[in-house]
Design a protein around this motif. Structure first.
Motif, PDB file in Angstrom:
ATOM      1  N   GLY A   1       3.331   0.940   3.129  1.00 49.11           N
ATOM      2  CA  GLY A   1       3.272   0.177   4.436  1.00 49.11           C
ATOM      3  C   GLY A   1       2.836  -1.183   3.683  1.00 49.11           C
ATOM      4  N   TYR A   2       3.334  -2.346   4.495  1.00 52.76           N
ATOM      5  CA  TYR A   2       2.762  -3.482   4.292  1.00 52.76           C
ATOM      6  C   TYR A   2       2.658  -4.418   5.659  1.00 52.76           C
ATOM      7  N   LEU A   3       1.973  -5.341   5.822  1.00 53.18           N
ATOM      8  CA  LEU A   3       1.859  -6.080   7.119  1.00 53.18           C
ATOM      9  C   LEU A   3       2.986  -6.522   7.525  1.00 53.18           C
ATOM     10  N   GLY A   4       3.590  -6.453   8.618  1.00 54.03           N
ATOM     11  CA  GLY A   4       4.715  -7.179   9.232  1.00 54.03           C
ATOM     12  C   GLY A   4       6.039  -6.670   8.668  1.00 54.03           C
ATOM     13  N   TYR A   5       5.752  -5.337   8.014  1.00 53.48           N
ATOM     14  CA  TYR A   5       7.279  -4.538   7.775  1.00 53.48           C
ATOM     15  C   TYR A   5       7.086  -3.039   8.201  1.00 53.48           C
ATOM     16  N   GLU A   6       8.301  -2.563   8.562  1.00 51.11           N
ATOM     17  CA  GLU A   6       8.320  -1.151   9.013  1.00 51.11           C
ATOM     18  C   GLU A   6       7.722  -0.366   7.922  1.00 51.11           C
ATOM     19  N   THR A   7       6.774   0.636   8.213  1.00 49.09           N
ATOM     20  CA  THR A   7       6.193   1.665   7.363  1.00 49.09           C
ATOM     21  C   THR A   7       7.385   2.779   7.109  1.00 49.09           C
ATOM     22  N   GLN A   8       7.477   3.053   5.936  1.00 51.72           N
ATOM     23  CA  GLN A   8       8.318   4.128   5.050  1.00 51.72           C
ATOM     24  C   GLN A   8       7.553   5.081   5.084  1.00 51.72           C
ATOM     25  N   ARG A   9       8.145   6.572   5.183  1.00 49.57           N
ATOM     26  CA  ARG A   9       7.739   7.753   4.941  1.00 49.57           C
ATOM     27  C   ARG A   9       8.644   8.640   4.407  1.00 49.57           C
TER      28      ARG A   9
ATOM     29  N   SER B   1       0.899  -1.132   0.047  1.00 49.60           N
ATOM     30  CA  SER B   1      -0.055   0.047  -0.145  1.00 49.60           C
ATOM     31  C   SER B   1       0.842   1.316  -0.088  1.00 49.60           C
ATOM     32  N   LEU B   2       0.437   1.919  -0.881  1.00 47.71           N
ATOM     33  CA  LEU B   2       1.520   3.585  -0.878  1.00 47.71           C
ATOM     34  C   LEU B   2      -0.032   4.584  -1.058  1.00 47.71           C
ATOM     35  N   PHE B   3       0.311   5.427  -0.229  1.00 50.92           N
ATOM     36  CA  PHE B   3      -0.576   6.629  -0.231  1.00 50.92           C
ATOM     37  C   PHE B   3       0.142   8.056   0.021  1.00 50.92           C
ATOM     38  N   LEU B   4      -0.577   8.940  -0.503  1.00 49.09           N
ATOM     39  CA  LEU B   4       0.007  10.437  -0.050  1.00 49.09           C
ATOM     40  C   LEU B   4      -0.732  10.829   1.194  1.00 49.09           C
ATOM     41  N   ASP B   5       0.049  11.146   2.230  1.00 49.93           N
ATOM     42  CA  ASP B   5      -0.487  11.311   3.344  1.00 49.93           C
ATOM     43  C   ASP B   5      -1.329  12.567   3.426  1.00 49.93           C
TER      44      ASP B   5
ATOM     45  N   SER C   1       2.648  15.722  -0.379  1.00 49.97           N
ATOM     46  CA  SER C   1       2.682  15.135   1.066  1.00 49.97           C
ATOM     47  C   SER C   1       3.520  14.218   1.239  1.00 49.97           C
ATOM     48  N   VAL C   2       3.830  13.622   2.334  1.00 52.43           N
ATOM     49  CA  VAL C   2       4.745  12.388   2.639  1.00 52.43           C
ATOM     50  C   VAL C   2       4.079  11.388   1.850  1.00 52.43           C
ATOM     51  N   LEU C   3       4.758  10.424   1.060  1.00 53.89           N
ATOM     52  CA  LEU C   3       4.626   9.132   0.425  1.00 53.89           C
ATOM     53  C   LEU C   3       4.722   8.068   1.551  1.00 53.89           C
TER      54      LEU C   3
ATOM     55  N   GLY D   1       0.214  12.317  13.233  1.00 55.90           N
ATOM     56  CA  GLY D   1      -0.059  11.206  12.913  1.00 55.90           C
ATOM     57  C   GLY D   1      -0.130  11.363  11.248  1.00 55.90           C
ATOM     58  N   THR D   2      -0.243  10.368  10.440  1.00 52.96           N
ATOM     59  CA  THR D   2      -0.446  10.258   9.198  1.00 52.96           C
ATOM     60  C   THR D   2      -1.932   9.683   9.003  1.00 52.96           C
TER      61      THR D   2
END
Length: 344
Positions: free
Chosen positions: A71-79, A38-42, A66-68, A198-199
Motif C-alpha cells: 500500500g501507498y497513499l494515493g494508490y490502490e492497495t494490492q493483495r 509499505s508492505l506487510f504480511l497480513d 498470509s497475504v502480502l 479485513g486485513t
C-alpha cells in the motif's frame, strides 16, 4: 439465543513455506520505482518498506504465508496471495476516488447507538475488547438497513486501534462488517449473526510491562479457536482443556475427525454418519458439535464443509465455512493475536 459469528481475514491463506527470502520491486504506472511503499504480511507483525530504488527484501526462516499487502497513499492497495522466493514485480495504480451513494432518510438509530453495537461485535465485550481505543473512530461510517434489520459499517481509511491490554497497535483495513438482528432493533438480545472481514498489521506498543502483557496475551489465546484447532491437530483433549460433545454427550474426537499432515499443514476431514448427515443438511451444516473449555466455557462449532486445513499455529481455512457460537465467539478484534503468535 444462538449467535453465530463468522470472521474472515483476507490474510488467512494458511499454507506455510520454508523459504528465507521475500524480495521484489514496486513501481508506479509509469514504471518508476516507488520509495517508501509499505508492505506487510497480513495478520502478523512482519512489515517492511521499499528502498530508494523501489526494491524490498525480507528474510525469515519460517513464517505463515498470509497475504502480502502492498500500500501507498494515493494508490490502490494490492493483495498478493500466492508468492514464492522468486522476484516479485509489483505495479501500483493511482486510486480512483468513488463517491458512495448517500440516501437521505430518517435514521432508525443514533450514531452513538450504532457505534456501541459496532464496538461490541467488532472489538468484543471481553476485558481486552473493552480496553481497545480506535484513534480514528470518526472514519467509521455506519448505516442501518431497515429492510434487512442489519447494521453495516465501512471505512475508507484504515482503522488504528490501540490495545493496551495486549500491548499492540493494530492497523485494520475494514473491508466488510454486518450485524443482523431478528427484528428492527439495535439491542444485543436480538442479534442473529455478525460478520466482519479485513486485513490487519500488528506492532508492539512501547512502555508496556512485558510480564503483564504476556499473561494477557496467553489469556486471550487460551480457549480461542486457534487454541482449539491447534489442540485438534495435536489430538490434545481433556477436562482441563477442550472436550467435544455430540449433543449432551462427550464424544471421542478420533471418531469425528481424521487428521492428515503434509509438511506443516494439516488437512482435517470431518466425519459423519448417514443419519446425522441428513439431519444437519436440513439446517445447512455438514456437522456440528458442542465444546467445553476448561470445564466451564461452553461453545458450539458448525461445519459447512467436511474438509478444511489448519496450520501449526491453529489458523484455519476456509474461514467462511466454519461458524462459532457461545463463549469462543465472544473473542473478537480485542483478543486478536498475530497469526504467528506462539504462547510462551
Amino acid at each position: 439465543m444462538k449467535l453465530f459469528f463468522s470472521i474472515s481475514f483476507f490474510c488467512v491463506s494458511i499454507l506455510l513455506f520454508s523459504q528465507n527470502k521475500i524480495q521484489g520491486k514496486v513501481v508506479d504506472e509509469n514504471n518508476n520505482p516507488m520509495v517508501g511503499v509499505s508492505l506487510f504480511l497480513d495478520g502478523t507483525t512482519i512489515g517492511f518498506l521499499t528502498d530508494e530504488t523501489g526494491n524490498f527484501y525480507f528474510e525469515k526462516s519460517v513464517l505463515p504465508q498470509s497475504v502480502l499487502v502492498v500500500g501507498y497513499l494515493g494508490y490502490e492497495t494490492q493483495r498478493i496471495q500466492n508468492y514464492s522466493s522468486s522476484f516479485l514485480s509489483i505495479k501500483l495504480s493511482p486510486s480512483i476516488t468513488q463517491l458512495r451513494e448517500v440516501i437521505v432518510s430518517k435514521p432508525y438509530f443514533t450514531r452513538k447507538q450504532m457505534m456501541s453495537a459496532f464496538k461490541d461485535h467488532f472489538l468484543g465485550k471481553t476485558k481486552a475488547g473493552r480496553s481497545c481505543f480506535i484513534e480514528n473512530e470518526s472514519a467509521i461510517q455506519l448505516d442501518y438497513d431497515g429492510s434487512k434489520n442489519q447494521l453495516n459499517a465501512h471505512s475508507d481509511s484504515k482503522l488504528v486501534i490501540i490495545n493496551k491490554h495486549l500491548g499492540y497497535k493494530l492497523v485494520f483495513e475494514l473491508q466488510d462488517f454486518n450485524l443482523k438482528f431478528s427484528k428492527k432493533s439495535i439491542s444485543n438480545q436480538y442479534v442473529k449473526s455478525s460478520f466482519f472481514a479485513g486485513t490487519s498489521f500488528f506492532t508492539d506498543l512501547t512502555n508496556n510491562k512485558a510480564e503483564i502483557t504476556n499473561k494477557n496475551r496467553i489469556k486471550s489465546y487460551l480457549g480461542s479457536y486457534n487454541h482449539l484447532f491447534k489442540n485438534l491437530v495435536e489430538k490434545k483433549w481433556d477436562k482441563k482443556s477442550f472436550l467435544l460433545f455430540e449433543g449432551s454427550f462427550v464424544t471421542d474426537p478420533n471418531l469425528q475427525f481424521k487428521v492428515d499432515k503434509i509438511a506443516n499443514l494439516y488437512t482435517i476431514t470431518v466425519l459423519n454418519n448417514k443419519l446425522k448427515a441428513i439431519q444437519n443438511s436440513k439446517i445447512g451444516f455438514f456437522n456440528s458439535f458442542n465444546i467445553l473449555y476448561n470445564n466451564r466455557e461452553q461453545s458450539k462449532i458448525n461445519f459447512k464443509i467436511n474438509e478444511f486445513q489448519v496450520d501449526e499455529f491453529g489458523n484455519f481455512f476456509p474461514v467462511d465455512k466454519i461458524e462459532f457460537s457461545g463463549d469462543i465467539s465472544e473473542k473478537r478484534v480485542g483478543d486478536m493475536l498475530p497469526i504467528d503468535y506462539i504462547p510462551y
